[in-house]
Design a protein around this motif. Structure first.
Motif, PDB file in Angstrom:
ATOM      1  N   UNK A 174       0.157  13.074 -16.936  1.00 11.85           N
ATOM      2  CA  UNK A 174      -0.339  13.674 -15.687  1.00 11.85           C
ATOM      3  C   UNK A 174      -1.345  12.752 -14.997  1.00 11.85           C
ATOM      4  N   UNK A 175      -2.198  12.099 -15.799  1.00 12.48           N
ATOM      5  CA  UNK A 175      -3.172  11.170 -15.234  1.00 12.48           C
ATOM      6  C   UNK A 175      -2.482   9.976 -14.587  1.00 12.48           C
ATOM      7  N   UNK A 176      -1.442   9.468 -15.231  1.00 13.48           N
ATOM      8  CA  UNK A 176      -0.704   8.328 -14.674  1.00 13.48           C
ATOM      9  C   UNK A 176      -0.069   8.710 -13.347  1.00 13.48           C
ATOM     10  N   UNK A 177       0.484   9.915 -13.273  1.00 14.42           N
ATOM     11  CA  UNK A 177       1.085  10.376 -12.009  1.00 14.42           C
ATOM     12  C   UNK A 177       0.046  10.454 -10.904  1.00 14.42           C
ATOM     13  N   UNK A 178      -1.173  10.917 -11.252  1.00 12.17           N
ATOM     14  CA  UNK A 178      -2.242  10.991 -10.261  1.00 12.17           C
ATOM     15  C   UNK A 178      -2.624   9.593  -9.780  1.00 12.17           C
ATOM     16  N   UNK A 179      -2.645   8.632 -10.698  1.00 14.66           N
ATOM     17  CA  UNK A 179      -2.979   7.263 -10.308  1.00 14.66           C
ATOM     18  C   UNK A 179      -1.947   6.715  -9.325  1.00 14.66           C
ATOM     19  N   UNK A 180      -0.671   6.907  -9.654  1.00 19.03           N
ATOM     20  CA  UNK A 180       0.376   6.403  -8.771  1.00 19.03           C
ATOM     21  C   UNK A 180       0.353   7.119  -7.417  1.00 19.03           C
ATOM     22  N   UNK A 181       0.022   8.408  -7.427  1.00 19.44           N
ATOM     23  CA  UNK A 181      -0.047   9.143  -6.173  1.00 19.44           C
ATOM     24  C   UNK A 181      -1.178   8.586  -5.298  1.00 19.44           C
ATOM     25  N   UNK A 182      -2.329   8.298  -5.908  1.00 15.23           N
ATOM     26  CA  UNK A 182      -3.446   7.721  -5.149  1.00 15.23           C
ATOM     27  C   UNK A 182      -3.102   6.322  -4.644  1.00 15.23           C
ATOM     28  N   UNK A 183      -2.410   5.556  -5.491  1.00 15.01           N
ATOM     29  CA  UNK A 183      -2.009   4.212  -5.083  1.00 15.01           C
ATOM     30  C   UNK A 183      -1.039   4.265  -3.903  1.00 15.01           C
ATOM     31  N   UNK A 184      -0.121   5.214  -3.943  1.00 16.48           N
ATOM     32  CA  UNK A 184       0.835   5.362  -2.841  1.00 16.48           C
ATOM     33  C   UNK A 184       0.118   5.720  -1.540  1.00 16.48           C
ATOM     34  N   UNK A 185      -0.866   6.630  -1.658  1.00 17.60           N
ATOM     35  CA  UNK A 185      -1.605   7.021  -0.449  1.00 17.60           C
ATOM     36  C   UNK A 185      -2.404   5.842   0.099  1.00 17.60           C
ATOM     37  N   UNK A 186      -3.037   5.093  -0.818  1.00 14.45           N
ATOM     38  CA  UNK A 186      -3.827   3.931  -0.371  1.00 14.45           C
ATOM     39  C   UNK A 186      -2.918   2.870   0.262  1.00 14.45           C
ATOM     40  N   UNK A 187      -1.772   2.642  -0.313  1.00 14.92           N
ATOM     41  CA  UNK A 187      -0.851   1.649   0.223  1.00 14.92           C
ATOM     42  C   UNK A 187      -0.277   2.090   1.569  1.00 14.92           C
ATOM     43  N   UNK A 188      -0.086   3.385   1.717  1.00 10.91           N
ATOM     44  CA  UNK A 188       0.420   3.896   2.996  1.00 10.91           C
ATOM     45  C   UNK A 188      -0.575   3.626   4.122  1.00 10.91           C
ATOM     46  N   UNK A 189      -1.885   3.610   3.780  1.00 10.18           N
ATOM     47  CA  UNK A 189      -2.896   3.345   4.798  1.00 10.18           C
ATOM     48  C   UNK A 189      -3.055   1.857   5.082  1.00 10.18           C
ATOM     49  N   UNK A 190      -2.954   1.034   4.043  1.00  8.19           N
ATOM     50  CA  UNK A 190      -3.204  -0.405   4.193  1.00  8.19           C
ATOM     51  C   UNK A 190      -1.926  -1.190   4.431  1.00  8.19           C
ATOM     52  N   UNK A 191      -0.824  -0.721   3.866  1.00  5.81           N
ATOM     53  CA  UNK A 191       0.438  -1.451   3.908  1.00  5.81           C
ATOM     54  C   UNK A 191       0.868  -1.929   5.273  1.00  5.81           C
ATOM     55  N   UNK A 192       0.855  -1.121   6.301  1.00  6.46           N
ATOM     56  CA  UNK A 192       1.338  -1.569   7.630  1.00  6.46           C
ATOM     57  C   UNK A 192       0.564  -2.749   8.201  1.00  6.46           C
ATOM     58  N   UNK A 193      -0.728  -2.924   7.841  1.00  8.11           N
ATOM     59  CA  UNK A 193      -1.527  -4.026   8.372  1.00  8.11           C
ATOM     60  C   UNK A 193      -1.664  -5.190   7.393  1.00  8.11           C
ATOM     61  N   UNK A 194      -0.914  -5.137   6.297  1.00  7.03           N
ATOM     62  CA  UNK A 194      -1.061  -6.158   5.253  1.00  7.03           C
ATOM     63  C   UNK A 194      -0.694  -7.548   5.804  1.00  7.03           C
ATOM     64  N   UNK A 195      -1.582  -8.504   5.616  1.00  7.39           N
ATOM     65  CA  UNK A 195      -1.348  -9.887   6.024  1.00  7.39           C
ATOM     66  C   UNK A 195      -1.616 -10.174   7.485  1.00  7.39           C
ATOM     67  N   UNK A 196      -2.034  -9.165   8.270  1.00  3.53           N
ATOM     68  CA  UNK A 196      -2.232  -9.377   9.705  1.00  3.53           C
ATOM     69  C   UNK A 196      -3.689  -9.674  10.053  1.00  3.53           C
TER      70      UNK A 196
END
Length: 201
Positions: A174-196
């Motif tokens: 359950x903890x691992x799933x929470x980590x991946x869920x947080x990572x997905x949310x963080x990547x969704x916010x940063x991903x579109x501007x990555x490298x720009x």
């Protein structure tokens, strides 16, 4: 269980996540339960089972009387009713018509089983009866009772250990799933501007 050994390391680590700390404490708790509570549960179950079985052994020895029976003849189809009363385990052993003396001194005759492979008329063999003189199975031996209690204790310990490890794995999953869920949310916010950054776009 590596999270338990890393619990001290996680104290002031800037990369430490809350889930890392929770996982470490869960692992430490599981380790303590496996080392202390699980053996204790097995020991308590074994002691309790042994006490109960030893009471049964004493009661059986009080209610059953050892005597000597004499073979009259081999049991045949002339004894269908008695043969039908015998259990499966008893039917696998040789059945004979035997005579013996009841605890009150009266003679008895009936179809019983014997551990002998071959029983001829006149052969004597040990037999256990109840207080009324009816043939019964031998009482349980104290060592057999202890062996059954040991098996019961080990079984409880194994089941308790399995439950502790299963609970630990479920919590970690359950903890691992929470980590991946947080990572997905963080990547969704940063991903579109990555490298720009700094490109002026």
């Amino acid at each position: 269980m590596r999270a338990a050994t890393g619990l001290w390391r996680w104290r002031h680590n800037p990369l430490r996540r809350t889930t890392d700390l929770v996982e470490a404490w869960v692992a430490l708790t599981a380790a303590l339960l496996l080392c202390l509570a699980v053996p204790a549960a097995g020991w308590v179950a074994g002691v309790s089972a042994n006490a109960s079985l030893q009471r049964s052994v004493r009661l059986q020895h009080e209610e059953r009387v050892a005597t000597v029976a004499q073979v009259v003849r081999t049991a045949t189809e002339r004894d269908p009713e008695r043969n039908a009363e015998l259990g499966e385990e008893q039917r696998l052993r040789p059945a004979v018509v035997a005579k013996w003396t009841a605890p009150d001194g009266t003679p008895r005759t009936g179809t019983v089983t014997t551990a002998r492979e071959h029983a001829d008329p006149g052969d004597a063999f040990p037999l256990w009866t109840d207080r009324s003189g009816r043939a019964v199975t031998p009482p349980m031996h104290p060592e057999t009772a202890r062996a059954h209690a040991l098996i019961a204790g080990l079984t409880v310990a194994l089941l308790a250990g399995f439950l502790v490890e299963t609970a630990r794995r479920l919590v970690v999953q359950r903890l691992v799933r929470r980590r991946y869920a947080r990572l997905d949310r963080a990547w969704a916010q940063v991903g579109p501007d990555w490298g720009r950054t700094g490109t002026g776009s």
